[in-house]
Write a protein that holds these residues in place. Structure first.
Motif, short mmCIF file in Angstrom:
data_model
loop_
_atom_site.label_atom_id
_atom_site.label_comp_id
_atom_site.label_asym_id
_atom_site.label_seq_id
_atom_site.Cartn_x
_atom_site.Cartn_y
_atom_site.Cartn_z
N SER A 196 0.87 -0.99 0.08
CA SER A 196 0.05 -0.06 0.02
C SER A 196 1.08 1.15 -0.03
CB SER A 196 -0.84 0.06 1.33
OG SER A 196 -1.90 1.08 1.19
N GLY A 197 2.17 1.36 0.81
CA GLY A 197 2.73 2.44 0.80
C GLY A 197 3.36 2.71 -0.58
N GLU A 198 3.91 1.65 -0.99
CA GLU A 198 4.58 1.83 -2.32
C GLU A 198 3.50 2.25 -3.49
OE1 GLU A 198 7.92 1.49 -3.65
OE2 GLU A 198 7.98 1.35 -1.55
N LEU A 199 2.20 1.80 -3.42
CA LEU A 199 1.18 2.12 -4.32
C LEU A 199 0.95 3.60 -4.05
CD1 LEU A 199 -1.27 -0.74 -4.76
CD2 LEU A 199 0.20 0.26 -6.54
N GLN A 200 0.80 4.20 -2.80
CA GLN A 200 0.53 5.55 -2.47
C GLN A 200 1.61 6.42 -2.90
OE1 GLN A 200 -0.68 5.94 1.81
NE2 GLN A 200 -1.26 4.00 1.51
N LYS A 201 2.97 6.00 -2.95
CA LYS A 201 3.86 6.93 -3.40
C LYS A 201 3.66 6.96 -4.91
CE LYS A 201 7.92 4.85 -3.97
NZ LYS A 201 9.40 4.29 -3.88
N HIS A 202 3.66 5.76 -5.69
CA HIS A 202 3.55 6.00 -7.25
C HIS A 202 2.05 6.81 -7.52
CE1 HIS A 202 6.63 3.28 -7.62
NE2 HIS A 202 6.04 2.17 -7.32
N ASN A 203 1.21 6.58 -6.89
CA ASN A 203 0.06 7.45 -6.93
C ASN A 203 0.30 8.99 -6.62
OD1 ASN A 203 -2.56 6.90 -8.14
ND2 ASN A 203 -3.62 7.32 -6.26
N TRP A 204 0.97 9.51 -5.91
CA TRP A 204 1.32 10.50 -5.54
C TRP A 204 2.20 11.31 -6.89
CZ3 TRP A 204 6.27 12.59 -4.75
CH2 TRP A 204 6.16 14.17 -4.50
N MET A 205 3.27 10.40 -7.04
CA MET A 205 3.70 10.80 -8.28
C MET A 205 3.03 11.08 -9.48
SD MET A 205 7.78 8.92 -7.77
CE MET A 205 7.07 7.40 -7.29
N LEU A 206 1.95 10.04 -9.95
CA LEU A 206 1.38 10.50 -11.12
C LEU A 206 0.35 11.50 -10.97
CD1 LEU A 206 0.22 6.58 -11.63
CD2 LEU A 206 2.01 8.03 -13.13
N LYS A 207 -0.08 11.83 -9.84
CA LYS A 207 -1.04 12.82 -9.70
C LYS A 207 -0.19 14.28 -9.80
CE LYS A 207 -4.29 10.91 -6.47
NZ LYS A 207 -4.79 11.14 -5.14
N THR A 208 1.14 14.27 -9.48
CA THR A 208 1.89 15.60 -9.68
C THR A 208 1.65 15.77 -11.19
OG1 THR A 208 4.00 14.52 -9.85
CG2 THR A 208 3.18 15.21 -7.83
N LEU A 209 1.57 15.09 -11.98
CA LEU A 209 1.66 15.32 -13.53
C LEU A 209 0.42 15.98 -13.99
CD1 LEU A 209 2.33 11.84 -15.01
CD2 LEU A 209 4.06 13.54 -14.77
N PHE A 210 -0.51 16.27 -13.08
CA PHE A 210 -1.77 17.07 -13.10
C PHE A 210 -1.80 18.42 -12.65
CE2 PHE A 210 -2.62 12.38 -14.74
CZ PHE A 210 -3.28 12.83 -15.79
N GLU A 211 -0.87 18.61 -11.87
CA GLU A 211 -0.70 19.78 -11.01
C GLU A 211 -0.16 21.08 -12.07
OE1 GLU A 211 1.55 19.11 -7.48
OE2 GLU A 211 -0.28 17.91 -6.72
#
Length: 87
Positions: free
Chosen positions: A72-87
């Protein structure tokens, strides 16, 4: 349809896809649409892992809870990184 057979059962990919909460992409999505879908899929899996962590803790299964927590921690990290693409 691909199937895996052993002495106890036949498991086919179509059976697994019917049970999956993360669905296959259609194939015509734009890059942005696909990334947004992956973000949503990660959020779904993170939520399901939280349920698994809770169930493992209730069952006293610390090893499984720890395994799910790490994933879960790894997926949360990857998800955070992907979300930064839309900021």
């Amino acid at each position: 349809t691909r199937c895996l057979s052993d002495w106890s059962s036949d498991v086919c990919s179509s059976d697994l896809l019917a049970l999956a909460t993360v669905k296959e992409a259609g194939g015509a999505e734009s890059t942005e649409e696909m990334l947004k879908t992956v973000i949503g899929d990660f959020e779904t899996v993170i939520s399901e892992l939280a349920e698994g962590i809770k169930a493992a803790n209730e069952a006293g299964d610390d090893v499984t809870a720890d395994l799910f927590t790490g994933i879960s921690g790894e997926l949360q990290k990857h998800n955070w990184m992907l979300k930064t693409l839309f900021e």
